[in-house]
Design an enzyme around this catalytic site. Structure first.
Site, mmCIF file in Angstrom:
data_model
loop_
_atom_site.group_PDB
_atom_site.id
_atom_site.type_symbol
_atom_site.label_atom_id
_atom_site.label_comp_id
_atom_site.label_asym_id
_atom_site.label_seq_id
_atom_site.Cartn_x
_atom_site.Cartn_y
_atom_site.Cartn_z
ATOM 1 N N GLU A 2 -0.028 -4.843 -1.442
ATOM 2 C CA GLU A 2 1.033 -5.096 -0.625
ATOM 3 C C GLU A 2 1.002 -4.209 0.758
ATOM 4 O O GLU A 2 1.110 -2.872 0.657
ATOM 5 C CB GLU A 2 2.627 -4.679 -1.446
ATOM 6 C CG GLU A 2 2.612 -5.232 -2.606
ATOM 7 C CD GLU A 2 3.181 -6.806 -2.286
ATOM 8 O OE1 GLU A 2 3.486 -7.135 -1.013
ATOM 9 O OE2 GLU A 2 2.937 -7.611 -3.197
ATOM 10 N N CYS A 17 8.214 -2.038 5.744
ATOM 11 C CA CYS A 17 6.954 -2.938 6.065
ATOM 12 C C CYS A 17 7.728 -4.343 6.482
ATOM 13 O O CYS A 17 7.337 -5.191 7.091
ATOM 14 C CB CYS A 17 6.251 -2.989 4.858
ATOM 15 S SG CYS A 17 7.139 -3.551 3.439
HETATM 16 P P1 NAD Z 1 -1.002 4.825 3.623
HETATM 17 O O1 NAD Z 1 -1.619 3.551 3.655
HETATM 18 O O2 NAD Z 1 -0.969 5.741 4.519
HETATM 19 O O3 NAD Z 1 -0.560 5.445 2.194
HETATM 20 C C1 NAD Z 1 -0.187 4.758 1.031
HETATM 21 C C2 NAD Z 1 -0.599 5.462 -0.122
HETATM 22 O O4 NAD Z 1 -2.211 5.482 -0.263
HETATM 23 C C3 NAD Z 1 -0.192 6.869 -0.331
HETATM 24 O O5 NAD Z 1 0.088 7.302 -1.668
HETATM 25 C C4 NAD Z 1 -1.611 7.673 0.298
HETATM 26 O O6 NAD Z 1 -1.596 8.848 -0.208
HETATM 27 C C5 NAD Z 1 -2.727 6.845 -0.371
HETATM 28 N N1 NAD Z 1 -3.846 6.910 0.241
HETATM 29 C C6 NAD Z 1 -4.219 7.359 1.530
HETATM 30 N N2 NAD Z 1 -5.539 7.153 1.616
HETATM 31 C C7 NAD Z 1 -6.097 6.763 0.461
HETATM 32 C C8 NAD Z 1 -7.527 6.726 0.157
HETATM 33 N N3 NAD Z 1 -8.410 6.793 1.152
HETATM 34 N N4 NAD Z 1 -7.674 6.364 -0.863
HETATM 35 C C9 NAD Z 1 -6.626 6.352 -1.953
HETATM 36 N N5 NAD Z 1 -5.296 6.222 -1.386
HETATM 37 C C10 NAD Z 1 -4.925 6.689 -0.469
HETATM 38 O O7 NAD Z 1 0.411 4.240 3.760
HETATM 39 P P2 NAD Z 1 1.988 5.055 4.215
HETATM 40 O O8 NAD Z 1 1.927 5.399 5.616
HETATM 41 O O9 NAD Z 1 2.254 5.845 3.094
HETATM 42 O O10 NAD Z 1 2.974 3.881 4.384
HETATM 43 C C11 NAD Z 1 3.441 3.235 5.380
HETATM 44 C C12 NAD Z 1 2.727 1.557 5.039
HETATM 45 O O11 NAD Z 1 2.904 1.124 3.977
HETATM 46 C C13 NAD Z 1 3.001 0.757 6.158
HETATM 47 O O12 NAD Z 1 1.803 -0.021 6.892
HETATM 48 C C14 NAD Z 1 3.897 -0.188 5.666
HETATM 49 O O13 NAD Z 1 4.031 -1.564 6.110
HETATM 50 C C15 NAD Z 1 3.085 -0.235 4.114
HETATM 51 N N6 NAD Z 1 4.041 -0.992 3.153
HETATM 52 C C16 NAD Z 1 4.078 -2.007 2.756
HETATM 53 C C17 NAD Z 1 4.746 -2.669 1.666
HETATM 54 C C18 NAD Z 1 4.774 -4.018 1.069
HETATM 55 O O14 NAD Z 1 5.309 -4.441 0.125
HETATM 56 N N7 NAD Z 1 4.225 -4.783 1.852
HETATM 57 C C19 NAD Z 1 6.053 -1.908 1.359
HETATM 58 C C20 NAD Z 1 5.990 -0.510 1.714
HETATM 59 C C21 NAD Z 1 5.094 0.055 2.606
#
Ligand code: NAD
Length: 477
Positions: free
Chosen positions: A250, A284
């Site tokens: 997602e 998102c």
């Molecule tokens: P992010 O991708 O920076 O982080 C998401 C998660 O991944 C966090 O728990 C983070 O610690 C982890 N993470 C970061 N780097 C990683 C790696 N190398 N390996 C494994 N895990 C890692 O996103 P964010 O800033 O926390 O959230 C915002 C983003 O999430 C936006 O792009 C938003 O659109 C998206 N989002 C999507 C949905 C959906 O349902 N499509 C819902 C909510 C948020």
């Protein structure tokens, strides 16, 4: 009001200290709320061992047992809604009405999947040639890694825990480092609801990348359910490829809104405010690119600007606040940078676009008039900023709206249902809202196309992200 403040890791049914600690901040004043445990690589391995040891018995457990645990979790969560909402607001910064909405939405995933747990479909058919019977059943996929973002710390966790429990999978939850307290509260609820030890584990690794990479290369791990940015999702898809791990992704959005000249602005403006301003725009699904048809553009911009100027910015838990803080100064500054770049490229500022004084991670409600090539239209803004573009024909609007690598959700406003459905069918997105600002619902399939993701959460599809299909061919003698 008692707010449960767990700060440790949860491994094999025990709350344990980690190898080190990290501070969790209140973004409205950058004060420290708590220090939480960070897991070493060997503690992440312990979590895998615990989830693996619990997997066989849990997969065999009766669906009714799993359903009743989820129902109990729903009831606990509902009765503690105000405490959970307060915790969400404190660590995430969002305004209490948004936090209450999220807590209620999050609890509903437990109720929905309590109902789904006992309704997994199967199939029994005669083959077309008549040589055998075709029996199709669904089995838990197995040990699942659940990774969640900071913007919906409760909703994104229950949207994964709910179906995983319903399906009979064991799990390791890795919440966002910015907002782990809400996830820890939810794990505490699952423990109180009677989830057996080892089924759900929570780790916050010291080094996220290497720890998750280790997990995705452990043969005991079978599934990854990730919600976060497209950038990180892409990295994880590559990591998961080595062991061909099933992935549900997602990812990010860049939601388009098409407002036709026959839209009823009395409906459109309040619904658009929901689509744009829920969570301070950090969703998102947030309306990111707003296309309005020329005959109503001036009236629309003036009414939108008036409504946006009514938002009261402040600490999320203050009763008057309707626009809380971003999660961190870093995220707030990203919004400011995107707006500054847009203004430098010619955007007309109708409202906001100025950083407030003070320490909190605040950004004001902002309305911009932009041309169709303004760079802001290529960013997921993740803040309370509404860029408006004027269009002339439906065909032009459809082409502009689809001109993005993302495809999570689109919004269409029109008084003609036929016209709205025609546009909805042309939208390259997994979801389309017609005359409505929020359509997320635990009973509906949530998910995107293009670079917004793979798979669906919620609805009848959600449980299938944690099940695998097995076909058994039977000779009838
Ligand atoms: P992010 O991708 O920076 O982080 C998401 C998660 O991944 C966090 O728990 C983070 O610690 C982890 N993470 C970061 N780097 C990683 C790696 N190398 N390996 C494994 N895990 C890692 O996103 P964010 O800033 O926390 O959230 C915002 C983003 O999430 C936006 O792009 C938003 O659109 C998206 N989002 C999507 C949905 C959906 O349902 N499509 C819902 C909510 C948020």
């Amino acid at each position: 009001m008692l707010i449960i403040m767990r700060t440790q890791l949860y491994i094999n049914g025990q709350w344990v200290d980690g190898a080190s600690k990290v501070a969790v901040y209140d973004p409205s004043d950058n004060s420290v709320i708590a220090e939480v445990s960070l897991a070493s690589i060997s503690q992440c391995e312990d979590a895998i061992s615990a989830a693996d040891a619990a997997a066989v018995a849990w997969a065999k457990s009766a669906p009714r047992v799993r359903s009743e645990i989820l129902r109990k979790a729903f009831e606990i969560m509902t009765s503690e809604l105000e405490a959970i909402a307060t915790l969400i607001s404190r660590e995430n910064g969002k305004a209490m009405p948004d936090a209450r909405g999220e807590a209620a939405y999050a609890a509903e995933f437990f109720r929905w999947f309590a109902e789904e747990a006992v309704r997994t479909p199967g199939d029994f058919r005669k083959s077309p040639s008549g040589d055998k019977r075709i029996l199709v059943t669904h089995q838990p996929i197995g040990l699942s890694i659940l990774i969640t973002p900071w913007n919906f710390p409760a909703g994104m966790a229950t949207r994964k825990i709910g179906p995983a429990v319903a399906a009979g999978c064991t799990m390791i939850l890795k919440p966002a480092t910015e907002t782990p307290l809400t996830a820890m509260y939810i794990v505490d609820i699952m423990e109180r609801a009677g989830l057996p030890k080892g089924v759900l584990n929570l780790v916050l690794p010291e080094k996220t990348g290497p720890a998750i990479s280790m997990m995705l290369h452990d043969p005991r791990v079978k599934n990854l359910s990730f919600t976060g940015s497209t950038e990180v999702g892409r990295v994880l898809l590559k990591e998961a490829a080595d062991n061909v791990i099933r992935c549900s992704m997602e990812l990010g959005g860049n939601a388009q809104v098409i407002i036709c000249d026959d839209a009823d602005l009395a409906v459109t403006i309040p619904q658009l405010l929901l689509a744009k301003m829920r969570n301070g725009g950090a969703a998102c699904t947030a309306a990111n690119r707003i296309y309005v048809q020329r005959p109503i553009a001036d009236k629309f911009i003036s009414e939108l600007t008036k409504s946006m100027s009514a938002f009261v910015m402040g600490r999320g838990t203050d009763t008057s606040t309707t626009l809380g803080a971003s999660v961190s100064m870093k995220e707030r500054n990203k919004i400011a940078q995107i707006v500054d770049e847009s203004v430098a490229a010619g955007a007309k500022v109708h409202l906001g676009a100025k950083l407030p004084d003070g320490d909190g991670a605040f950004y004001p409600a902002t309305v911009l008039g932009v041309e169709k090539d303004n760079p802001i239209l290529n960013h997921e803004i993740f803040g309370p900023v509404a860029p408006v573009v004027i269009f002339d024909t439906d065909e032009e609007a459809i082409a502009l709206a689809n001109d993005t690598d993302f495809g999570l959700i689109s919004y269409v406003f029109s008084s003609s249902l036929g016209r709205a459905i025609h546009i909805a069918e042309a939208m390259e997105s997994g979801m389309v809202a017609i005359n409505k600002g929020v359509i997320s619902d635990p009973a509906a399939p949530f998910g995107g196309v293009k670079q917004s993701g793979l798979g669906r959460e919620g609805g009848f599809d959600g449980i299938h992200e944690f099940l695998q299909t097995k076909y058994i061919g039977v000779e009838i003698l």
